[in-house]
Design a protein around this motif. Structure first.
Motif, PDB file in Angstrom:
ATOM      1  N   LEU A 132      52.737  23.967   6.127  1.00  0.00           N
ATOM      2  CA  LEU A 132      52.019  25.229   5.982  1.00  0.00           C
ATOM      3  C   LEU A 132      52.124  26.066   7.241  1.00  0.00           C
ATOM      4  O   LEU A 132      52.136  25.535   8.351  1.00  0.00           O
ATOM      5  CB  LEU A 132      50.545  24.966   5.673  1.00  0.00           C
ATOM      6  N   ARG A 133      52.159  27.368   7.034  1.00  0.00           N
ATOM      7  CA  ARG A 133      52.142  28.348   8.129  1.00  0.00           C
ATOM      8  C   ARG A 133      50.831  29.112   8.018  1.00  0.00           C
ATOM      9  O   ARG A 133      50.538  29.680   6.965  1.00  0.00           O
ATOM     10  CB  ARG A 133      53.335  29.301   8.000  1.00  0.00           C
ATOM     11  N   LEU A 134      50.033  29.111   9.076  1.00  0.00           N
ATOM     12  CA  LEU A 134      48.778  29.847   9.119  1.00  0.00           C
ATOM     13  C   LEU A 134      48.939  30.979  10.122  1.00  0.00           C
ATOM     14  O   LEU A 134      49.004  30.744  11.326  1.00  0.00           O
ATOM     15  CB  LEU A 134      47.616  28.934   9.517  1.00  0.00           C
ATOM     16  N   GLU A 135      49.035  32.189   9.601  1.00  0.00           N
ATOM     17  CA  GLU A 135      49.279  33.356  10.441  1.00  0.00           C
ATOM     18  C   GLU A 135      47.973  34.092  10.709  1.00  0.00           C
ATOM     19  O   GLU A 135      47.235  34.407   9.776  1.00  0.00           O
ATOM     20  CB  GLU A 135      50.269  34.292   9.753  1.00  0.00           C
ATOM     21  N   PRO A 136      47.662  34.370  11.976  1.00  0.00           N
ATOM     22  CA  PRO A 136      46.392  35.040  12.313  1.00  0.00           C
ATOM     23  C   PRO A 136      46.252  36.404  11.672  1.00  0.00           C
ATOM     24  O   PRO A 136      47.200  37.174  11.622  1.00  0.00           O
ATOM     25  CB  PRO A 136      46.448  35.176  13.838  1.00  0.00           C
TER      26      PRO A 136
END
Length: 179
Positions: A132-136
């Motif tokens: 998973l990629r969690l982008e601010p």
């Protein structure tokens, strides 16, 4: 004289983006809440976002983190352990073997400790896990003064048994022999 407006990266203003990035890079783990209770998760910061691997055998659980959803990430201070910044993230699942997945997995592989199958770990991740990629999107440093302490989540990995009766004697005996 008016102050220039803050440039932004995504939805996070540039000064907050710098705090989010530096704090997240330096922290060994972050607390992530995707709708249920927050979980402590190991991660890497890569190309402007936090990356996680999990939901497979022997990997960390990634509960209620769904592609296209949002999550709340709490980053702790490395020296004091207290909350430093809380930020909201857009969650996206990376497609196995896509260029973004390969780049993220190369970083994650270097941080994965105690992997039983280090030689074939990335192939196992492609078959059985999610990356998973969690982008601010938004950040806050006004954290209030209330504690968010909660009892630990139930897990089969913990045991609550008394220490064996002879253990204190064994430890004291070792100290005497060393002296």
């Amino acid at each position: 004289m008016t102050e220039p407006s803050a440039r932004s990266t995504g939805d996070v203003a540039l000064p907050d983006q710098a705090l989010v990035e530096e704090a997240t890079k330096k922290s060994g783990l972050v607390w992530v809440r995707g709708g249920g209770p927050a979980r402590a998760l190991w991660h890497v910061w890569h190309e402007g976002a936090l990356h996680l691997v999990g939901d497979g055998p022997g990997e960390q659980p990634l509960p209620q983190l769904v592609d296209g959803g949002t999550a709340e990430v709490t980053v702790r201070s490395k020296d004091k352990g207290g909350r430093l910044v809380v930020w909201t993230a857009a969650v996206s699942e990376l497609e196995p073997h896509a260029p973004a997945w390969e780049a993220a997995v190369a970083e994650l592989k270097g941080k994965r400790l105690n992997a039983p199958d280090a030689e074939v770990m990335t192939e196992r991740w492609a078959r059985e896990c999610r990356v998973l990629r969690l982008e601010p999107r938004a950040a806050t440093t006004d954290l209030g003064s209330t504690s968010l302490a909660e009892p630990p989540l139930p897990t089969p990995a913990t045991t609550r048994r008394p220490a064996p009766a002879g253990l204190p004697r064994l430890l004291v005996g070792r100290k005497k022999k060393r002296a």
